[in-house]
Design a protein around this motif. Structure first.
Motif, PDB file in Angstrom:
ATOM      1  N   GLY A   4       0.838  -1.194   0.000  1.00 24.89           N
ATOM      2  CA  GLY A   4       0.000   0.000   0.000  1.00 24.89           C
ATOM      3  C   GLY A   4       0.867   1.235   0.000  1.00 24.89           C
ATOM      4  O   GLY A   4       2.047   1.173  -0.346  1.00 24.89           O
ATOM      5  N   PRO A   5       0.304   2.352   0.424  1.00 26.12           N
ATOM      6  CA  PRO A   5       1.113   3.573   0.505  1.00 26.12           C
ATOM      7  C   PRO A   5       2.337   3.341   1.395  1.00 26.12           C
ATOM      8  O   PRO A   5       2.248   2.624   2.399  1.00 26.12           O
ATOM      9  N   ASP A   6       3.461   3.930   1.024  1.00 24.76           N
ATOM     10  CA  ASP A   6       4.711   3.716   1.777  1.00 24.76           C
ATOM     11  C   ASP A   6       4.540   3.936   3.273  1.00 24.76           C
ATOM     12  O   ASP A   6       5.042   3.168   4.082  1.00 24.76           O
ATOM     13  N   SER A   7       3.833   4.989   3.655  1.00 25.40           N
ATOM     14  CA  SER A   7       3.702   5.279   5.077  1.00 25.40           C
ATOM     15  C   SER A   7       2.778   4.301   5.804  1.00 25.40           C
ATOM     16  O   SER A   7       2.732   4.296   7.025  1.00 25.40           O
ATOM     17  N   TRP A   8       2.061   3.460   5.066  1.00 26.01           N
ATOM     18  CA  TRP A   8       1.214   2.427   5.679  1.00 26.01           C
ATOM     19  C   TRP A   8       1.969   1.116   5.890  1.00 26.01           C
ATOM     20  O   TRP A   8       1.543   0.284   6.690  1.00 26.01           O
ATOM     21  N   LEU A   9       3.059   0.900   5.158  1.00 29.51           N
ATOM     22  CA  LEU A   9       3.737  -0.401   5.209  1.00 29.51           C
ATOM     23  C   LEU A   9       4.131  -0.766   6.628  1.00 29.51           C
ATOM     24  O   LEU A   9       4.709   0.042   7.358  1.00 29.51           O
ATOM     25  N   ASP A  10       3.797  -1.993   7.008  1.00 31.40           N
ATOM     26  CA  ASP A  10       4.087  -2.564   8.325  1.00 31.40           C
ATOM     27  C   ASP A  10       3.343  -1.889   9.477  1.00 31.40           C
ATOM     28  O   ASP A  10       3.637  -2.157  10.636  1.00 31.40           O
ATOM     29  N   THR A  11       2.393  -1.006   9.180  1.00 33.87           N
ATOM     30  CA  THR A  11       1.558  -0.474  10.258  1.00 33.87           C
ATOM     31  C   THR A  11       0.517  -1.527  10.637  1.00 33.87           C
ATOM     32  O   THR A  11       0.258  -2.470   9.887  1.00 33.87           O
ATOM     33  N   LEU A  12      -0.041  -1.380  11.820  1.00 34.07           N
ATOM     34  CA  LEU A  12      -1.064  -2.309  12.315  1.00 34.07           C
ATOM     35  C   LEU A  12      -2.386  -1.567  12.470  1.00 34.07           C
ATOM     36  O   LEU A  12      -2.433  -0.474  13.054  1.00 34.07           O
ATOM     37  N   ILE A  13      -3.440  -2.186  11.959  1.00 42.83           N
ATOM     38  CA  ILE A  13      -4.796  -1.647  12.064  1.00 42.83           C
ATOM     39  C   ILE A  13      -5.561  -2.586  12.981  1.00 42.83           C
ATOM     40  O   ILE A  13      -5.703  -3.772  12.688  1.00 42.83           O
ATOM     41  N   THR A  14      -6.026  -2.057  14.110  1.00 48.00           N
ATOM     42  CA  THR A  14      -6.676  -2.891  15.128  1.00 48.00           C
ATOM     43  C   THR A  14      -8.057  -2.348  15.473  1.00 48.00           C
ATOM     44  O   THR A  14      -8.229  -1.141  15.672  1.00 48.00           O
TER      45      THR A  14
END
Length: 149
Positions: A77-87
Motif C-alpha cells: 500500500g502507501p509507503d507510510s502504511w507499510l508494516d503499520t497495524l490496524i486494530t
C-alpha cells in the motif's frame, strides 16, 4: 511512532460489528464499496480496491481475529502504511451496544497524509456505525473526505 486513534459507540451487538470487520463482505459494505480478494482467517491476506482500480490500494495480512479484537498488518500500500497495524478492539456496552476502539499504529512520523487518513478512517468508521445500526452504509466514494488524486 504516532498512531491514529478513534473511539466509536455503536448501537449494535459486538458479534454483529465483528462480522462486519472480520469478513471480506462486511469490509466491502462499510469501507471499499467493492469486493475484496483473499481471505480473512488468521495468516491470510486480502486486498482492498477502490473505484475501478485493477490492483489493490492496500493488502492486509490478518494477524489476530478473536471476538474482542481484529488486527491487520499492512503488507502493501502507501509507503507510510507499510508494516503499520490496524486494530479494531470491540467491547460490549450495555445489553446490545459496542464500543469500538480503532488504532492505526506504527506510522513513522506525523504528516499531512496521516491527517487525511485519520479523517477518512473517522468517516469510514461512521459508515460502519450507521450501517451496523441501520443497514445504510456509506462506503467509498461517499465516505472519502480527504482526496489525494
Amino acid at each position: 511512532m504516532p498512531d491514529i486513534l478513534h473511539r466509536i459507540s455503536i448501537d449494535a451487538p459486538a458479534k454483529h460489528v465483528h462480522e462486519l470487520v472480520a469478513s471480506t463482505d462486511g469490509i466491502a459494505r462499510w469501507w471499499t464499496g467493492r469486493p475484496l480478494d483473499g481471505g480473512t482467517e488468521i495468516g491470510a491476506a486480502f486486498g482492498v480496491y477502490f473505484a475501478d482500480a485493477d490492483k489493490p490500494a492496500a493488502v492486509m495480512q490478518v494477524m489476530a481475529d478473536t471476538p474482542d479484537e481484529i488486527t491487520w498488518r499492512v503488507e502493501q500500500g502507501p509507503d507510510s502504511w507499510l508494516d503499520t497495524l490496524i486494530t479494531f478492539t470491540l467491547r460490549p456496552h450495555g445489553e446490545d451496544g459496542t464500543t469500538l476502539l480503532f488504532t492505526h499504529a506504527g506510522w513513522r512520523e506525523p504528516s499531512e497524509f496521516m491527517s487525511g487518513c485519520s479523517t477518512n478512517w473517522g468517516s469510514y468508521l461512521t459508515s460502519l456505525k450507521i450501517g451496523a445500526e441501520s443497514g445504510r452504509f456509506a462506503p467509498y466514494p461517499h465516505g472519502e473526505i480527504s482526496r489525494w488524486s
